[in-house]
Motif scaffolding. Structure first.
Motif, PDB file in Angstrom:
ATOM      1  N   UNK A 242       0.831  -1.203   0.000  1.00 25.67           N
ATOM      2  CA  UNK A 242       0.000   0.000   0.000  1.00 25.67           C
ATOM      3  C   UNK A 242       0.870   1.260   0.000  1.00 25.67           C
ATOM      4  N   UNK A 243       0.638   2.190  -0.938  1.00 23.16           N
ATOM      5  CA  UNK A 243       1.438   3.412  -0.988  1.00 23.16           C
ATOM      6  C   UNK A 243       1.189   4.300   0.235  1.00 23.16           C
ATOM      7  N   UNK A 244       2.240   4.915   0.730  1.00 23.21           N
ATOM      8  CA  UNK A 244       2.112   5.877   1.814  1.00 23.21           C
ATOM      9  C   UNK A 244       2.223   7.290   1.282  1.00 23.21           C
ATOM     10  N   UNK A 245       1.445   8.211   1.845  1.00 22.28           N
ATOM     11  CA  UNK A 245       1.482   9.624   1.465  1.00 22.28           C
ATOM     12  C   UNK A 245       2.168  10.481   2.531  1.00 22.28           C
ATOM     13  N   UNK A 246       2.482   9.871   3.666  1.00 26.05           N
ATOM     14  CA  UNK A 246       3.017  10.612   4.793  1.00 26.05           C
ATOM     15  C   UNK A 246       4.340  11.295   4.468  1.00 26.05           C
ATOM     16  N   UNK A 247       4.574  12.392   5.154  1.00 24.02           N
ATOM     17  CA  UNK A 247       5.792  13.182   4.967  1.00 24.02           C
ATOM     18  C   UNK A 247       6.215  13.686   6.352  1.00 24.02           C
TER      19      UNK A 247
END
Length: 433
Positions: A242-247
Protein backbone atom coordinates in the motif's frame (compact mmCIF):
# COMPACT_ATOMS: atom_id res chain seq x y z
CA UNK A 1 -37.11 -23.05 -61.24
CA UNK A 2 -36.06 -23.60 -57.67
CA UNK A 3 -37.29 -21.05 -55.15
CA UNK A 4 -35.70 -19.95 -51.82
CA UNK A 5 -37.29 -21.80 -48.96
CA UNK A 6 -38.34 -24.84 -51.00
CA UNK A 7 -35.26 -26.89 -49.96
CA UNK A 8 -34.43 -27.63 -53.62
CA UNK A 9 -31.15 -26.50 -55.31
CA UNK A 10 -29.96 -27.16 -58.83
CA UNK A 11 -26.45 -28.65 -59.47
CA UNK A 12 -25.58 -25.55 -61.51
CA UNK A 13 -26.04 -23.26 -58.51
CA UNK A 14 -23.69 -25.45 -56.39
CA UNK A 15 -21.01 -25.32 -59.09
CA UNK A 16 -21.30 -21.54 -59.43
CA UNK A 17 -21.05 -21.00 -55.64
CA UNK A 18 -18.04 -23.34 -55.31
CA UNK A 19 -16.27 -21.53 -58.17
CA UNK A 20 -16.69 -18.19 -56.41
CA UNK A 21 -15.26 -19.55 -53.17
CA UNK A 22 -12.21 -21.03 -54.93
CA UNK A 23 -11.58 -17.81 -56.86
CA UNK A 24 -11.75 -15.71 -53.67
CA UNK A 25 -9.37 -18.09 -51.87
CA UNK A 26 -6.83 -17.81 -54.70
CA UNK A 27 -6.94 -14.00 -54.59
CA UNK A 28 -6.42 -13.96 -50.80
CA UNK A 29 -3.55 -16.49 -51.05
CA UNK A 30 -1.78 -14.45 -53.70
CA UNK A 31 -2.15 -11.28 -51.65
CA UNK A 32 -0.79 -13.04 -48.54
CA UNK A 33 2.25 -14.39 -50.41
CA UNK A 34 2.99 -10.92 -51.80
CA UNK A 35 2.79 -9.26 -48.36
CA UNK A 36 4.93 -11.99 -46.76
CA UNK A 37 7.56 -11.59 -49.46
CA UNK A 38 7.73 -7.81 -48.98
CA UNK A 39 7.88 -8.08 -45.19
CA UNK A 40 10.59 -10.75 -45.33
CA UNK A 41 12.84 -8.80 -47.67
CA UNK A 42 12.60 -5.61 -45.62
CA UNK A 43 13.19 -7.36 -42.27
CA UNK A 44 16.47 -8.83 -43.48
CA UNK A 45 18.02 -5.40 -43.62
CA UNK A 46 16.79 -4.26 -40.15
CA UNK A 47 15.03 -6.25 -37.40
CA UNK A 48 12.42 -3.60 -36.73
CA UNK A 49 11.34 -0.28 -38.12
CA UNK A 50 11.19 2.88 -36.09
CA UNK A 51 8.41 5.26 -37.03
CA UNK A 52 9.54 8.74 -36.10
CA UNK A 53 7.27 10.46 -33.58
CA UNK A 54 5.03 13.31 -34.63
CA UNK A 55 5.92 15.09 -31.40
CA UNK A 56 8.24 14.66 -28.41
CA UNK A 57 5.42 13.27 -26.29
CA UNK A 58 4.13 10.61 -28.68
CA UNK A 59 6.07 7.70 -30.13
CA UNK A 60 5.04 4.70 -32.27
CA UNK A 61 7.22 1.72 -33.03
CA UNK A 62 7.49 -1.40 -35.10
CA UNK A 63 8.27 -3.59 -32.13
CA UNK A 64 8.95 -7.24 -31.26
CA UNK A 65 5.95 -6.89 -28.93
CA UNK A 66 3.44 -6.16 -31.72
CA UNK A 67 -0.03 -7.48 -30.93
CA UNK A 68 -2.50 -7.51 -33.78
CA UNK A 69 -5.60 -7.71 -31.62
CA UNK A 70 -4.53 -4.52 -29.87
CA UNK A 71 -3.58 -3.06 -33.23
CA UNK A 72 -7.04 -3.43 -34.63
CA UNK A 73 -8.79 -2.08 -31.56
CA UNK A 74 -6.41 0.73 -30.60
CA UNK A 75 -8.00 4.17 -31.00
CA UNK A 76 -4.79 5.65 -32.40
CA UNK A 77 -4.10 2.85 -34.86
CA UNK A 78 -2.36 4.05 -37.98
CA UNK A 79 -3.95 3.34 -41.35
CA UNK A 80 -1.44 2.62 -44.08
CA UNK A 81 -1.67 1.45 -47.67
CA UNK A 82 -1.03 -2.26 -47.55
CA UNK A 83 -0.51 -3.01 -51.26
CA UNK A 84 -1.01 -1.77 -54.82
CA UNK A 85 -4.67 -2.80 -54.75
CA UNK A 86 -5.41 -0.07 -52.21
CA UNK A 87 -6.40 -2.43 -49.38
CA UNK A 88 -5.89 -0.55 -46.09
CA UNK A 89 -4.13 -2.46 -43.33
CA UNK A 90 -4.47 -1.28 -39.73
CA UNK A 91 -0.97 -1.35 -38.23
CA UNK A 92 -0.43 -0.26 -34.63
CA UNK A 93 2.73 -0.85 -32.69
CA UNK A 94 2.86 -0.44 -28.97
CA UNK A 95 3.19 2.90 -27.25
CA UNK A 96 6.70 4.06 -26.34
CA UNK A 97 6.05 2.80 -22.82
CA UNK A 98 6.79 -0.68 -24.18
CA UNK A 99 9.75 0.00 -26.46
CA UNK A 100 13.10 1.76 -26.37
CA UNK A 101 13.09 5.48 -27.13
CA UNK A 102 15.46 6.36 -29.99
CA UNK A 103 18.66 7.70 -28.43
CA UNK A 104 22.37 7.96 -29.21
CA UNK A 105 24.47 5.03 -28.02
CA UNK A 106 26.98 6.53 -25.63
CA UNK A 107 30.53 5.12 -25.50
CA UNK A 108 30.66 3.22 -22.23
CA UNK A 109 33.85 1.98 -20.61
CA UNK A 110 33.68 -0.99 -18.26
CA UNK A 111 35.46 -0.35 -14.97
CA UNK A 112 36.41 -2.69 -12.08
CA UNK A 113 33.35 -4.65 -10.99
CA UNK A 114 31.92 -4.09 -7.52
CA UNK A 115 32.96 -6.68 -4.90
CA UNK A 116 29.40 -8.08 -4.77
CA UNK A 117 26.30 -7.85 -6.99
CA UNK A 118 23.49 -5.69 -5.56
CA UNK A 119 19.77 -5.20 -6.13
CA UNK A 120 17.82 -2.53 -4.22
CA UNK A 121 21.00 -1.26 -2.62
CA UNK A 122 21.79 2.37 -1.79
CA UNK A 123 24.62 4.73 -2.66
CA UNK A 124 25.97 8.17 -1.76
CA UNK A 125 28.78 10.09 -3.45
CA UNK A 126 30.98 12.39 -1.36
CA UNK A 127 33.60 14.11 -3.50
CA UNK A 128 35.85 11.42 -5.05
CA UNK A 129 34.42 8.52 -3.00
CA UNK A 130 31.34 6.46 -3.78
CA UNK A 131 29.75 4.67 -0.80
CA UNK A 132 27.64 1.65 -1.81
CA UNK A 133 25.38 0.08 0.83
CA UNK A 134 23.52 -3.17 1.47
CA UNK A 135 21.11 -4.64 -1.12
CA UNK A 136 20.08 -8.13 -2.19
CA UNK A 137 22.73 -10.54 -3.42
CA UNK A 138 19.94 -12.99 -4.21
CA UNK A 139 16.32 -13.06 -3.10
CA UNK A 140 17.44 -15.25 -0.17
CA UNK A 141 20.57 -13.32 0.78
CA UNK A 142 21.11 -9.66 1.66
CA UNK A 143 24.28 -7.65 2.28
CA UNK A 144 25.02 -5.80 5.50
CA UNK A 145 28.17 -3.89 4.63
CA UNK A 146 29.50 -0.88 2.73
CA UNK A 147 31.88 -0.92 -0.26
CA UNK A 148 33.75 2.21 -1.38
CA UNK A 149 34.85 3.11 -4.90
CA UNK A 150 37.63 5.66 -5.33
CA UNK A 151 37.21 7.70 -8.53
CA UNK A 152 40.80 8.97 -8.45
CA UNK A 153 42.46 5.56 -8.64
CA UNK A 154 39.47 3.62 -10.05
CA UNK A 155 39.46 0.92 -7.42
CA UNK A 156 37.23 -0.61 -4.76
CA UNK A 157 38.30 -0.85 -1.14
CA UNK A 158 37.67 0.12 2.47
CA UNK A 159 34.82 -2.28 3.14
CA UNK A 160 33.16 -1.99 6.56
CA UNK A 161 30.03 -3.32 8.27
CA UNK A 162 26.65 -1.71 8.86
CA UNK A 163 24.84 -1.93 12.22
CA UNK A 164 23.10 -5.28 12.67
CA UNK A 165 19.78 -3.54 13.26
CA UNK A 166 19.96 -1.47 10.07
CA UNK A 167 17.78 -2.27 7.05
CA UNK A 168 19.33 -4.32 4.25
CA UNK A 169 17.38 -2.93 1.27
CA UNK A 170 14.78 -0.32 0.30
CA UNK A 171 16.60 2.34 2.32
CA UNK A 172 16.10 6.08 2.21
CA UNK A 173 19.44 7.93 2.23
CA UNK A 174 20.91 11.45 2.11
CA UNK A 175 24.14 13.26 2.94
CA UNK A 176 25.41 16.69 4.01
CA UNK A 177 28.87 16.06 2.56
CA UNK A 178 30.30 14.19 5.55
CA UNK A 179 27.48 12.43 7.37
CA UNK A 180 25.25 9.88 5.63
CA UNK A 181 21.72 9.50 7.00
CA UNK A 182 20.12 6.07 6.44
CA UNK A 183 16.38 5.90 7.01
CA UNK A 184 14.06 2.91 7.60
CA UNK A 185 13.80 0.19 4.86
CA UNK A 186 13.46 -3.60 4.73
CA UNK A 187 15.25 -5.80 7.22
CA UNK A 188 16.27 -9.19 5.84
CA UNK A 189 15.76 -11.18 2.58
CA UNK A 190 12.70 -12.12 0.54
CA UNK A 191 9.78 -9.77 1.41
CA UNK A 192 10.33 -9.35 5.13
CA UNK A 193 8.93 -6.60 7.31
CA UNK A 194 10.25 -3.04 7.30
CA UNK A 195 11.94 -1.31 10.20
CA UNK A 196 11.50 2.25 11.45
CA UNK A 197 15.05 2.51 12.84
CA UNK A 198 17.39 5.13 11.42
CA UNK A 199 21.17 5.54 11.52
CA UNK A 200 23.83 8.07 10.63
CA UNK A 201 27.38 7.35 9.44
CA UNK A 202 30.37 9.63 10.00
CA UNK A 203 32.37 8.93 6.84
CA UNK A 204 35.57 10.30 8.37
CA UNK A 205 35.58 8.05 11.45
CA UNK A 206 33.41 5.20 10.01
CA UNK A 207 31.34 5.29 13.22
CA UNK A 208 27.56 4.86 13.32
CA UNK A 209 25.01 6.54 15.59
CA UNK A 210 21.27 6.03 15.83
CA UNK A 211 18.61 8.66 15.13
CA UNK A 212 15.04 8.84 16.54
CA UNK A 213 12.84 6.17 14.95
CA UNK A 214 10.40 7.09 12.21
CA UNK A 215 6.75 7.21 13.46
CA UNK A 216 6.01 4.07 11.39
CA UNK A 217 8.12 1.75 9.18
CA UNK A 218 8.40 2.46 5.46
CA UNK A 219 9.81 0.72 2.38
CA UNK A 220 11.93 2.81 -0.02
CA UNK A 221 10.72 6.29 1.00
CA UNK A 222 11.86 9.39 -0.88
CA UNK A 223 14.56 10.88 1.37
CA UNK A 224 16.63 14.07 1.20
CA UNK A 225 18.28 16.76 3.32
CA UNK A 226 16.71 20.16 2.71
CA UNK A 227 17.12 23.40 4.62
CA UNK A 228 18.63 21.74 7.66
CA UNK A 229 15.99 19.03 7.95
CA UNK A 230 15.96 15.37 6.95
CA UNK A 231 12.79 14.82 4.88
CA UNK A 232 11.20 11.38 4.47
CA UNK A 233 8.06 10.91 2.38
CA UNK A 234 6.01 8.36 0.50
CA UNK A 235 7.28 4.81 0.24
CA UNK A 236 5.19 1.72 0.90
CA UNK A 237 3.41 1.00 4.15
CA UNK A 238 4.01 -1.92 6.51
CA UNK A 239 2.37 -4.47 4.19
CA UNK A 240 4.99 -3.52 1.53
CA UNK A 241 2.24 -2.91 -1.03
CA UNK A 242 0.00 0.00 0.00
CA UNK A 243 1.44 3.41 -0.99
CA UNK A 244 2.11 5.88 1.81
CA UNK A 245 1.48 9.62 1.47
CA UNK A 246 3.02 10.61 4.79
CA UNK A 247 5.79 13.18 4.97
CA UNK A 248 7.98 13.76 8.03
CA UNK A 249 11.07 15.84 8.77
CA UNK A 250 13.72 15.95 11.48
CA UNK A 251 16.16 18.79 12.22
CA UNK A 252 19.74 17.46 12.02
CA UNK A 253 23.23 18.95 12.15
CA UNK A 254 26.69 17.37 12.04
CA UNK A 255 25.24 13.88 12.28
CA UNK A 256 23.07 14.62 15.32
CA UNK A 257 19.31 14.97 15.66
CA UNK A 258 18.29 18.35 17.09
CA UNK A 259 14.81 17.05 17.94
CA UNK A 260 13.53 13.97 19.76
CA UNK A 261 10.59 13.38 17.43
CA UNK A 262 9.80 13.73 13.73
CA UNK A 263 7.58 16.59 12.56
CA UNK A 264 4.59 15.91 10.32
CA UNK A 265 4.84 17.83 7.03
CA UNK A 266 2.50 18.35 4.06
CA UNK A 267 1.70 14.92 2.51
CA UNK A 268 3.12 14.12 -0.90
CA UNK A 269 0.40 14.14 -3.65
CA UNK A 270 1.15 10.60 -4.80
CA UNK A 271 2.67 7.88 -2.65
CA UNK A 272 4.75 4.80 -3.30
CA UNK A 273 8.36 3.61 -3.33
CA UNK A 274 11.31 3.56 -5.75
CA UNK A 275 11.51 7.23 -6.77
CA UNK A 276 14.31 9.75 -7.12
CA UNK A 277 14.45 12.55 -4.57
CA UNK A 278 16.72 15.49 -5.43
CA UNK A 279 17.55 18.90 -3.99
CA UNK A 280 18.49 21.37 -6.72
CA UNK A 281 18.32 25.19 -6.74
CA UNK A 282 17.04 25.01 -3.14
CA UNK A 283 14.00 23.04 -4.33
CA UNK A 284 12.97 19.56 -3.21
CA UNK A 285 12.07 17.49 -6.30
CA UNK A 286 10.58 13.97 -6.35
CA UNK A 287 10.64 12.00 -9.62
CA UNK A 288 8.79 8.90 -10.81
CA UNK A 289 7.94 5.93 -8.60
CA UNK A 290 5.23 3.32 -8.41
CA UNK A 291 2.13 2.28 -6.50
CA UNK A 292 2.09 -1.30 -5.19
CA UNK A 293 4.86 -3.87 -4.77
CA UNK A 294 5.49 -7.51 -3.89
CA UNK A 295 4.08 -8.68 -0.57
CA UNK A 296 5.03 -11.50 1.76
CA UNK A 297 3.02 -14.65 0.99
CA UNK A 298 0.45 -15.13 3.78
CA UNK A 299 1.63 -17.76 6.25
CA UNK A 300 5.08 -18.15 4.71
CA UNK A 301 7.67 -18.74 7.48
CA UNK A 302 10.38 -17.12 5.34
CA UNK A 303 8.26 -14.19 4.07
CA UNK A 304 8.39 -15.57 0.53
CA UNK A 305 7.47 -12.88 -1.99
CA UNK A 306 4.06 -12.92 -3.64
CA UNK A 307 3.37 -10.79 -6.72
CA UNK A 308 0.79 -8.02 -6.46
CA UNK A 309 -0.47 -5.45 -8.93
CA UNK A 310 1.77 -2.42 -9.31
CA UNK A 311 1.67 0.69 -11.49
CA UNK A 312 4.70 2.79 -12.39
CA UNK A 313 4.21 6.48 -13.07
CA UNK A 314 6.07 9.45 -14.56
CA UNK A 315 4.91 12.15 -12.13
CA UNK A 316 7.33 14.85 -10.96
CA UNK A 317 6.62 17.06 -7.93
CA UNK A 318 8.45 20.01 -6.42
CA UNK A 319 8.25 21.49 -2.93
CA UNK A 320 9.70 24.99 -3.17
CA UNK A 321 8.16 26.83 -0.21
CA UNK A 322 7.61 23.98 2.24
CA UNK A 323 3.83 24.51 2.14
CA UNK A 324 2.57 23.14 -1.15
CA UNK A 325 3.57 20.66 -3.85
CA UNK A 326 3.77 21.82 -7.44
CA UNK A 327 3.55 19.36 -10.33
CA UNK A 328 6.29 19.65 -12.95
CA UNK A 329 6.46 18.11 -16.46
CA UNK A 330 6.34 14.32 -16.33
CA UNK A 331 9.14 12.00 -17.40
CA UNK A 332 9.05 10.71 -21.01
CA UNK A 333 8.09 7.28 -19.61
CA UNK A 334 6.69 5.97 -16.34
CA UNK A 335 9.76 5.01 -14.32
CA UNK A 336 10.53 3.49 -10.92
CA UNK A 337 13.43 1.78 -9.10
CA UNK A 338 15.44 4.97 -9.58
CA UNK A 339 15.99 6.12 -5.98
CA UNK A 340 19.80 6.22 -6.38
CA UNK A 341 19.94 6.32 -10.19
CA UNK A 342 20.32 10.10 -10.49
CA UNK A 343 22.98 12.83 -10.49
CA UNK A 344 22.91 16.61 -10.96
CA UNK A 345 25.05 17.93 -13.83
CA UNK A 346 25.12 21.55 -15.11
CA UNK A 347 21.71 22.40 -13.68
CA UNK A 348 20.16 19.23 -15.06
CA UNK A 349 18.98 16.09 -13.29
CA UNK A 350 20.22 12.93 -15.02
CA UNK A 351 18.35 9.65 -14.40
CA UNK A 352 19.75 6.34 -15.68
CA UNK A 353 17.72 3.19 -16.29
CA UNK A 354 14.77 2.02 -14.21
CA UNK A 355 11.63 0.03 -14.87
CA UNK A 356 8.39 0.99 -16.58
CA UNK A 357 4.88 -0.47 -16.93
CA UNK A 358 4.63 -4.22 -17.43
CA UNK A 359 4.17 -5.51 -20.93
CA UNK A 360 0.40 -5.77 -21.65
CA UNK A 361 0.68 -9.16 -23.37
CA UNK A 362 3.41 -11.06 -21.50
CA UNK A 363 2.85 -9.22 -18.18
CA UNK A 364 6.62 -9.20 -17.70
CA UNK A 365 8.45 -6.29 -16.12
CA UNK A 366 10.13 -4.01 -18.67
CA UNK A 367 13.50 -2.50 -17.80
CA UNK A 368 14.74 0.80 -19.23
CA UNK A 369 18.14 1.59 -20.74
CA UNK A 370 17.69 5.30 -21.47
CA UNK A 371 19.66 8.16 -19.95
CA UNK A 372 17.09 10.87 -19.17
CA UNK A 373 17.83 14.57 -18.69
CA UNK A 374 15.59 17.07 -16.90
CA UNK A 375 16.79 20.60 -17.66
CA UNK A 376 16.08 22.75 -14.61
CA UNK A 377 16.28 25.97 -16.67
CA UNK A 378 13.67 24.96 -19.24
CA UNK A 379 11.84 22.31 -17.16
CA UNK A 380 11.95 19.97 -20.14
CA UNK A 381 12.79 16.27 -20.35
CA UNK A 382 14.92 14.68 -23.07
CA UNK A 383 16.77 11.43 -23.73
CA UNK A 384 20.50 12.07 -24.10
CA UNK A 385 21.81 8.55 -24.50
CA UNK A 386 21.48 4.83 -24.13
CA UNK A 387 23.11 2.56 -21.58
CA UNK A 388 25.04 -0.60 -22.49
CA UNK A 389 22.00 -2.61 -21.34
CA UNK A 390 18.66 -2.03 -19.64
CA UNK A 391 18.88 -2.12 -15.85
CA UNK A 392 16.95 -1.16 -12.70
CA UNK A 393 18.08 0.02 -9.22
CA UNK A 394 21.31 1.40 -10.62
CA UNK A 395 23.58 3.40 -8.34
CA UNK A 396 24.78 6.51 -10.17
CA UNK A 397 27.58 9.05 -9.67
CA UNK A 398 29.32 11.84 -11.58
CA UNK A 399 33.02 12.62 -11.33
CA UNK A 400 35.36 14.79 -13.43
CA UNK A 401 33.09 14.74 -16.49
CA UNK A 402 32.31 11.02 -16.24
CA UNK A 403 28.86 9.55 -15.59
CA UNK A 404 29.12 6.26 -13.63
CA UNK A 405 26.62 3.57 -12.75
CA UNK A 406 26.96 0.25 -10.96
CA UNK A 407 24.90 -2.69 -9.72
CA UNK A 408 21.21 -3.48 -10.23
CA UNK A 409 19.27 -6.10 -12.18
CA UNK A 410 19.87 -6.08 -15.91
CA UNK A 411 17.81 -7.26 -18.87
CA UNK A 412 17.67 -10.74 -20.38
CA UNK A 413 19.19 -9.48 -23.64
CA UNK A 414 18.98 -6.83 -26.37
CA UNK A 415 15.66 -8.21 -27.62
CA UNK A 416 14.18 -9.00 -24.19
CA UNK A 417 13.75 -6.14 -21.69
CA UNK A 418 12.57 -8.36 -18.84
CA UNK A 419 14.83 -8.57 -15.75
CA UNK A 420 17.23 -11.43 -15.22
CA UNK A 421 20.66 -11.22 -13.59
CA UNK A 422 21.68 -9.16 -10.55
CA UNK A 423 25.05 -7.61 -11.37
CA UNK A 424 27.90 -5.67 -9.81
CA UNK A 425 29.12 -4.21 -13.10
CA UNK A 426 30.55 -0.67 -13.13
CA UNK A 427 30.49 1.47 -16.28
CA UNK A 428 31.31 5.07 -17.11
CA UNK A 429 30.86 7.43 -20.05
CA UNK A 430 31.87 11.00 -20.78
CA UNK A 431 28.83 13.25 -20.42
CA UNK A 432 28.76 16.78 -21.80
CA UNK A 433 25.55 18.79 -21.51
Amino acid sequence: MARFGTGKHTPGKYIFLLSCIILLALVLLADFLWASSSSSSSSRSFPYRVLRPPSSSSFHYWSPYLDLSMALSAPDAKQSEGNSKGIKLSVKVLNATFADIPAPQLEWEEMPEAPVPRLDGAAIQIKDLFYVFAGYGTIDYVHSHVDIYNFKNNSWGGRFDMPREMANSHLGMATDGRYIYAVTGQYGPQCRSPTNRNFVLDTETKKWNELPPLPVPRYAPATQLWRGRLHVMGGSKEDRHEPGLDHWSLAVKDGMALEKEWTTEIPIPRGGPHRSCVVANDQLIVIGGQEGDFMAKPGSPIYKCSRRHEVQYADVYMLDDGKRWKQLPSMPLPNSHIEFAWVVVNNSIIVVGGTTLKHPITKKMILLGEVFQFNLDTLKWSVVGRMPFRVKTTLAAFWNGWLYFTSGQRDTGPDDPSPRKVVGSLYRTKLSL
